[in-house]
Motif scaffolding. Structure first.
Motif, PDB file in Angstrom:
ATOM      1  N   SER A 242       0.805  -1.216   0.000  1.00  0.00           N
ATOM      2  CA  SER A 242       0.000   0.000   0.000  1.00  0.00           C
ATOM      3  C   SER A 242       0.843   1.273   0.000  1.00  0.00           C
ATOM      4  O   SER A 242       0.399   2.307  -0.501  1.00  0.00           O
ATOM      5  CB  SER A 242      -0.980  -0.014   1.177  1.00  0.00           C
ATOM      6  N   ASP A 243       2.040   1.197   0.537  1.00  0.00           N
ATOM      7  CA  ASP A 243       2.871   2.405   0.590  1.00  0.00           C
ATOM      8  C   ASP A 243       3.700   2.630  -0.664  1.00  0.00           C
ATOM      9  O   ASP A 243       4.430   3.615  -0.761  1.00  0.00           O
ATOM     10  CB  ASP A 243       3.857   2.314   1.776  1.00  0.00           C
ATOM     11  N   ILE A 244       3.625   1.703  -1.587  1.00  0.00           N
ATOM     12  CA  ILE A 244       4.507   1.786  -2.754  1.00  0.00           C
ATOM     13  C   ILE A 244       3.832   2.557  -3.878  1.00  0.00           C
ATOM     14  O   ILE A 244       2.730   2.200  -4.296  1.00  0.00           O
ATOM     15  CB  ILE A 244       4.864   0.373  -3.269  1.00  0.00           C
ATOM     16  N   PRO A 245       4.476   3.604  -4.372  1.00  0.00           N
ATOM     17  CA  PRO A 245       3.882   4.358  -5.482  1.00  0.00           C
ATOM     18  C   PRO A 245       3.753   3.483  -6.742  1.00  0.00           C
ATOM     19  O   PRO A 245       4.568   2.581  -6.936  1.00  0.00           O
ATOM     20  CB  PRO A 245       4.865   5.497  -5.740  1.00  0.00           C
ATOM     21  N   ARG A 246       2.780   3.783  -7.527  1.00  0.00           N
ATOM     22  CA  ARG A 246       2.434   2.998  -8.705  1.00  0.00           C
ATOM     23  C   ARG A 246       3.645   2.740  -9.609  1.00  0.00           C
ATOM     24  O   ARG A 246       3.866   1.625 -10.068  1.00  0.00           O
ATOM     25  CB  ARG A 246       1.320   3.729  -9.467  1.00  0.00           C
TER      26      ARG A 246
ATOM     27  N   LEU B 193       5.901  -0.071  -8.338  1.00  0.00           N
ATOM     28  CA  LEU B 193       5.305  -1.359  -7.959  1.00  0.00           C
ATOM     29  C   LEU B 193       5.984  -2.572  -8.596  1.00  0.00           C
ATOM     30  O   LEU B 193       6.356  -3.520  -7.911  1.00  0.00           O
ATOM     31  CB  LEU B 193       3.817  -1.373  -8.325  1.00  0.00           C
ATOM     32  N   ALA B 194       6.171  -2.510  -9.911  1.00  0.00           N
ATOM     33  CA  ALA B 194       6.728  -3.684 -10.614  1.00  0.00           C
ATOM     34  C   ALA B 194       8.096  -4.045 -10.050  1.00  0.00           C
ATOM     35  O   ALA B 194       8.381  -5.217  -9.773  1.00  0.00           O
ATOM     36  CB  ALA B 194       6.811  -3.411 -12.115  1.00  0.00           C
ATOM     37  N   ASP B 195       8.936  -3.036  -9.863  1.00  0.00           N
ATOM     38  CA  ASP B 195      10.277  -3.308  -9.354  1.00  0.00           C
ATOM     39  C   ASP B 195      10.231  -3.843  -7.919  1.00  0.00           C
ATOM     40  O   ASP B 195      10.998  -4.727  -7.554  1.00  0.00           O
ATOM     41  CB  ASP B 195      11.147  -2.042  -9.409  1.00  0.00           C
ATOM     42  N   GLU B 196       9.316  -3.292  -7.099  1.00  0.00           N
ATOM     43  CA  GLU B 196       9.202  -3.764  -5.712  1.00  0.00           C
ATOM     44  C   GLU B 196       8.742  -5.217  -5.663  1.00  0.00           C
ATOM     45  O   GLU B 196       9.267  -6.014  -4.890  1.00  0.00           O
ATOM     46  CB  GLU B 196       8.198  -2.897  -4.932  1.00  0.00           C
ATOM     47  N   ILE B 197       7.762  -5.540  -6.486  1.00  0.00           N
ATOM     48  CA  ILE B 197       7.237  -6.918  -6.493  1.00  0.00           C
ATOM     49  C   ILE B 197       8.334  -7.885  -6.916  1.00  0.00           C
ATOM     50  O   ILE B 197       8.584  -8.899  -6.258  1.00  0.00           O
ATOM     51  CB  ILE B 197       6.003  -7.029  -7.423  1.00  0.00           C
ATOM     52  N   ALA B 198       9.010  -7.554  -8.015  1.00  0.00           N
ATOM     53  CA  ALA B 198      10.111  -8.409  -8.471  1.00  0.00           C
ATOM     54  C   ALA B 198      11.196  -8.461  -7.405  1.00  0.00           C
ATOM     55  O   ALA B 198      11.800  -9.508  -7.161  1.00  0.00           O
ATOM     56  CB  ALA B 198      10.674  -7.894  -9.790  1.00  0.00           C
ATOM     57  N   GLY B 199      11.401  -7.333  -6.743  1.00  0.00           N
ATOM     58  CA  GLY B 199      12.456  -7.250  -5.736  1.00  0.00           C
ATOM     59  C   GLY B 199      12.214  -8.142  -4.535  1.00  0.00           C
ATOM     60  O   GLY B 199      13.158  -8.673  -3.947  1.00  0.00           O
TER      61      GLY B 199
ATOM     62  N   ARG C 129      -5.155  -0.746  -9.855  1.00  0.00           N
ATOM     63  CA  ARG C 129      -3.955  -0.987  -9.062  1.00  0.00           C
ATOM     64  C   ARG C 129      -3.919  -2.450  -8.583  1.00  0.00           C
ATOM     65  O   ARG C 129      -2.899  -3.117  -8.637  1.00  0.00           O
ATOM     66  CB  ARG C 129      -3.956  -0.020  -7.869  1.00  0.00           C
ATOM     67  N   GLU C 130      -5.084  -2.909  -8.164  1.00  0.00           N
ATOM     68  CA  GLU C 130      -5.184  -4.268  -7.671  1.00  0.00           C
ATOM     69  C   GLU C 130      -4.856  -5.287  -8.769  1.00  0.00           C
ATOM     70  O   GLU C 130      -4.073  -6.214  -8.585  1.00  0.00           O
ATOM     71  CB  GLU C 130      -6.603  -4.496  -7.167  1.00  0.00           C
ATOM     72  N   GLY C 131      -5.466  -5.061  -9.919  1.00  0.00           N
ATOM     73  CA  GLY C 131      -5.227  -5.945 -11.061  1.00  0.00           C
ATOM     74  C   GLY C 131      -3.772  -5.914 -11.483  1.00  0.00           C
ATOM     75  O   GLY C 131      -3.185  -6.943 -11.849  1.00  0.00           O
ATOM     76  N   TYR C 132      -3.192  -4.742 -11.390  1.00  0.00           N
ATOM     77  CA  TYR C 132      -1.798  -4.577 -11.764  1.00  0.00           C
ATOM     78  C   TYR C 132      -0.900  -5.417 -10.839  1.00  0.00           C
ATOM     79  O   TYR C 132      -0.043  -6.171 -11.297  1.00  0.00           O
ATOM     80  CB  TYR C 132      -1.413  -3.094 -11.698  1.00  0.00           C
ATOM     81  N   ILE C 133      -1.136  -5.280  -9.531  1.00  0.00           N
ATOM     82  CA  ILE C 133      -0.319  -6.024  -8.564  1.00  0.00           C
ATOM     83  C   ILE C 133      -0.474  -7.533  -8.784  1.00  0.00           C
ATOM     84  O   ILE C 133       0.505  -8.280  -8.809  1.00  0.00           O
ATOM     85  CB  ILE C 133      -0.705  -5.650  -7.104  1.00  0.00           C
ATOM     86  N   LYS C 134      -1.708  -7.953  -8.994  1.00  0.00           N
ATOM     87  CA  LYS C 134      -1.955  -9.384  -9.201  1.00  0.00           C
ATOM     88  C   LYS C 134      -1.222  -9.908 -10.438  1.00  0.00           C
ATOM     89  O   LYS C 134      -0.511 -10.914 -10.376  1.00  0.00           O
ATOM     90  CB  LYS C 134      -3.453  -9.657  -9.379  1.00  0.00           C
ATOM     91  N   THR C 135      -1.418  -9.249 -11.558  1.00  0.00           N
ATOM     92  CA  THR C 135      -0.842  -9.775 -12.796  1.00  0.00           C
ATOM     93  C   THR C 135       0.685  -9.730 -12.775  1.00  0.00           C
ATOM     94  O   THR C 135       1.341 -10.660 -13.228  1.00  0.00           O
ATOM     95  CB  THR C 135      -1.380  -9.027 -14.043  1.00  0.00           C
ATOM     96  N   VAL C 136       1.224  -8.653 -12.232  1.00  0.00           N
ATOM     97  CA  VAL C 136       2.691  -8.571 -12.166  1.00  0.00           C
ATOM     98  C   VAL C 136       3.227  -9.673 -11.256  1.00  0.00           C
ATOM     99  O   VAL C 136       4.216 -10.340 -11.578  1.00  0.00           O
ATOM    100  CB  VAL C 136       3.147  -7.168 -11.689  1.00  0.00           C
ATOM    101  N   THR C 137       2.551  -9.894 -10.144  1.00  0.00           N
ATOM    102  CA  THR C 137       2.979 -10.944  -9.215  1.00  0.00           C
ATOM    103  C   THR C 137       2.976 -12.314  -9.886  1.00  0.00           C
ATOM    104  O   THR C 137       3.954 -13.067  -9.808  1.00  0.00           O
ATOM    105  CB  THR C 137       2.040 -10.967  -7.986  1.00  0.00           C
TER     106      THR C 137
END
Lengths: 400, 482
Positions: free
Chosen positions: B426-430, B433-439, B462-470
């Protein structure tokens, strides 16, 4: 025809990054004919579950056989005669024809020292070709790949027609490829995302396992495309039985008849674990085996490939000599193997039938170490260094 | 030695000493000293008692003494209880690994489960064995060795029930020396024969309890590894522990499992020395490893291939989920080549690159999509052959084969609880996000380019983005490594 297909494959299936990673691998596809004339192919049929060898090749002159198996014993008049001493199970009529025409050899009393009666352990021993007190993590076909094509990157040299890969096809550096349906494999691996992943992974990584995974992935994707491409070049017109083995042998036939570089095909049939009601189950499985092999060998003959293809059957062990109380047999030891080909040097029954006078704890004693059969096929059929692959010298036999 | 970021260090620890941790946990760990976190990992939460994974009470099963007199119907009931029991035990332990607040204990138990590889078709025996393994997983190796060697499961599996004074059976003695303690090449065939004599009389009764059957014990003099005495089984284990080679053998195996496939001889030497000096305290050895600077060398980070169970648990710890049929996890284990309570042979799972071939890798890459998008499972694992023998169960294997066949071409249905995971970001700016998830999911995040993740992401929300990237990050070769 072949050249056209190969070009099309290179256009359609090549991957820029894979080319960078595996120049030798792609070179293998570009260089001359992949299947030189007379190229030998080995097809291994695993009879899973421990097939009852005594009711497969039947010692119908032996009283001990009938005394031990008052119900299960196959009567002399039912068995199909091979010679004065031995007959073959009535459901194996197709194999009997192959025997009559000189395309089949039978080895009796095959096994190994200190036999293990556990399915998984004994199967391990047959797959790895280890001694029974050794635990090897690689299989004999896998080590064949290691010896034959380490660094030559032809990952389609050994194919298992199944969804998962057996130990037999796992080498230390190279592994065979498992597929049930070339179309499905190619669909699965054709995912655009996976291809993009490969594309972006161009650099050599310091971590060897990352490279190993990307290499495996690239090989799988390229191989899937290659297999699918080759698979389409020949579609058998023969009427294969609608059984799992029938479908699998059809897949193998299509590939054998194409210009694919595959040397070894591996397929399982069973389960032969017949502790109860053995008669029906074994007869049913034999019928499937016999029918599928009849069409398969006929297909090969029509296409002039039967000389170059050898089929070997094996099972992890035979059954006990005596029947049990539930109309079945329990786990035993020595067993027989079939060798089927238009290119056999010796045919028929290669050695003596089972010696029922000299049992050990109610079990047959082996006379031929199965690793000698492997050594023979590796050396004489596949022109490989059997001693390096089996890590020991084994006497070679003269059926090929 | 290349230095890695503290965050990567903590993620490395979380994966090697467990099954990975989520972003909030790692963020918390990053703020503390290494020593504090390592101690926390070693000891687990304060006052946390060992929660059992038992699925059945001994009293729930009919009296084994009566097995021979049972009617077919009663026998069938017992078999069904065993069948279901072993499946339940598999699932119960998986759930424990997923939810445990002391993941190192489960990870270590998984290691010992492969080290003391054993198959039995009796649910109670399995349950006993896994329970002594989990109790001693981080305790003293000598205690663990003794408890496992006296477990009914192992005595049965290695035929010590048949090891009698008149007819010694060497199987148990051989494996204790070859696989549990010293490793091949450090003892002779005579040593095995003598040890087998010492183990005569070790067995179990009809209730599955260890018994020493004095009448079957050979109390004569034995010569073992240069020592002479009227040894019994306990003496043999003590003599084996006295051998430094045992410490070296165990340390090498632990190094390969927790650090790297290629053992570093100098490190093994110093680690095994300390292990031996400590009197085989497992926790001491693990602390030594996790506290060392070399453990955090970048060459070790992200270079270990996750075992199938680690991979599955890692995904489930990251994103909580409940399967409609938990037994589906057994199908996944079968396809990937690691079924709990079903090691391939007495030597256990070979591990490392042996996990990977074309089919297993492609399936591994597809797992996140199959589960998280409820796709169809279209891989049919090989049938396993039913094993007969003592306590054997023919029908059970047929049932499992049948279950797996029925799963083929069916959708994988699970209730996925994305909320806590999404909340973690939730604290990660849009744009980050991709780099944090991969990180957080990968130990080598740099390999997967943000542009690629963007290309396949659902950018609608945002939710869909986090899910698909994950899901896409989890579908990479890098995610197979830790």
């Amino acid at each position: 025809m072949y050249i056209l297909n190969r070009r099309r494959f290179l256009q359609v299936g090549s991957l820029a990054s894979a080319a960078m990673m595996m120049p030798k691998f792609l070179k293998a596809f570009e260089s001359g004919a992949l299947v030189p004339p007379g190229n030998k192919v080995l097809v291994i049929i695993q009879l899973s579950g421990g097939n009852d060898g005594l009711n497969t090749i039947i010692p119908y002159r032996n009283d001990i056989y009938y005394r031990s198996r008052p119900v299960l014993g196959i009567k002399r008049e039912t068995a199909l005669s091979l010679n004065d001493e031995l007959g073959i199970h009535p459901s194996l009529d197709g194999l009997k024809s192959l025997y009559d025409e000189g395309s089949m050899a039978i080895l009796n009393n095959v096994g190994y020292p200190n036999p293990d009666r556990s399915h998984f352990r004994s199967m391990d021993i047959w797959h790895s070709a280890s001694q029974s007190n050794e635990f090897w993590n690689d299989g004999w076909i896998g080590r064949y790949l290691d010896a034959q094509c380490n660094g030559c990157d032809k990952p389609t040299q050994a194919l298992e027609i199944d969804d998962t890969l057996s130990l037999a096809l796992k080498g230390d550096h190279n592994k065979g490829l498992a597929l049930t349906d070339p179309g499905r494999l190619s669909n699965t691996s054709n995912d655009k995302y996976f291809k993009d992943l490969l594309q972006q992974h161009a650099h050599e990584d310091e971590h060897h396992n990352v490279e190993y995974l990307y290499k495996t992935m690239a090989e799988t994707i390229s191989s899937a495309a290659y297999i699918q491409q080759q698979f389409k070049t020949y579609q058998s017109k023969e009427n294969y039985p609608a059984t799992e083995l029938g479908r699998n042998l059809r897949t193998i036939a299509n590939l054998v008849m194409s210009d694919i570089n595959t040397k070894v095909y591996y397929v399982s049939h069973g389960s032969f674990d017949t502790h109860v009601n053995q008669q029906d189950q074994q007869a049913r499985l034999f019928k499937q085996l016999s029918e599928a092999l009849t069409v398969f060998t006929g297909d090969l003959k029509k296409n002039n490939r039967f000389q170059d293809v050898a089929v070997m059957t094996f099972s992890e062990f035979g059954r006990r000599v005596s029947q049990n109380a539930s109309g079945g047999t329990d786990h035993g030891t020595a067993n027989n193997m079939f060798l089927i080909s238009g290119g056999l040097k010796k045919q028929g029954i290669l050695n003596e039938g089972p010696d029922l006078m000299n049992l050990k704890d109610g079990d047959l004693q082996y006379k031929v170490d199965f690793k000698s059969v492997y050594a023979t096929l590796l050396n004489k059929w596949l022109s490989a260094d059997d001693q390096q692959i089996l890590k020991q010298h084994y006497e070679k036999m003269d059926f090929i | 030695m290349p230095v890695v970021a503290k965050k990567v260090e903590m993620q490395h620890l979380a994966w090697r000493a467990g099954f990975g941790e989520t972003l909030p946990v790692i963020t918390e760990w990053e703020k503390r000293r290494r020593k504090e976190i390592v101690n926390k990992v070693l000891i687990g939460p304060k006052r946390a008692e060992l929660e059992s994974v038992d699925v059945i009470n001994a009293t729930d099963l009919p009296d084994y003494k009566r097995f021979r007199d049972m009617t077919e119907e009663q026998k069938k009931t017992v078999r069904e209880m065993n069948t279901q029991g072993i499946k339940d035990l598999n699932v119960a332990w998986l759930n424990m690994m997923e939810k445990s607040e002391h993941p190192l204990r489960e990870k270590m138990s998984l290691f010992w489960h492969g080290h003391f590889a054993c198959r039995t078709q009796d649910v109670l025996y399995n349950q006993q064995l896994i329970s002594v393994i989990r109790e001693n997983a981080l305790g003293n190796f000598g205690d663990l060795l003794s408890a496992v060697s006296k477990s009914t499961a192992m005595l049965q599996f290695l035929n010590n029930q048949q090891n009698r004074k008149q007819h010694p059976n060497e199987n148990f003695a051989r494996e204790v020396m070859e696989l549990f303690t010293m490793g091949r090449g450090h003892y002779s065939e005579t040593d095995i024969k003598e040890a087998a004599r010492a183990f005569t009389g070790w067995g179990f009764d009809d209730n599955g309890t260890f018994v020493f059957r004095e009448k079957q014990h050979d109390d004569g003099e034995k010569v073992l590894l240069g020592k002479r005495g009227n040894y019994n089984g306990d003496d043999v284990l003590k003599i084996l522990l006295d051998q430094r080679q045992t410490a070296i053998y165990i340390t090498t195996k632990i190094f390969r499992y927790f650090v790297d496939d290629t053992p570093d001889q100098a490190l093994i030497e110093s680690l095994s020395d300390k292990f031996y000096q400590s009197g085989y305290e497992i926790k001491t050895l693990m602390q030594e490893i996790f506290m060392s600077d070399w453990f955090y060398d970048s060459k070790y980070i992200g270079n270990r291939i996750k075992s199938p169970v680690e991979l599955l648990i890692g995904i489930r710890r990251t994103i909580p989920m409940a399967f409609e049929q938990e037994e589906l996890m057994i199908a996944f284990q079968r396809i990937l080549g690691q079924v709990l309570f079903y090691p391939p042979n007495v030597a256990g799972w070979p591990g490392g690159r042996a996990w990977i071939d074309s089919s297993s890798l492609m399936f591994r890459l597809r797992i996140p999509q199959v589960i998280l998008y409820s796709q169809v499972l279209n891989i049919r694992p090989k049938e396993i052959a039913p094993e007969m023998g003592d306590g054997g169960n023919y029908k059970m294997t047929l049932q499992i084969n049948d279950f797996l066949k029925r799963q083929f071409a069916k959708k994988v249905n699970a209730r996925i609880n994305w909320d806590p995971y999404i909340q973690g970001y939730s604290d990660i700016p849009r744009e980050n996000l991709a780099d944090e998830i991969a990180g957080v999911l990968l130990q080598q995040p740099g390999n997967i380019k943000k542009a690629l993740l963007e290309k396949y992401a659902d950018t609608g929300s945002r939710e869909g983005y986090i899910k698909t990237v994950t899901i896409d990050v989890m579908s990479t070769p890098e995610y197979q490594l830790c």
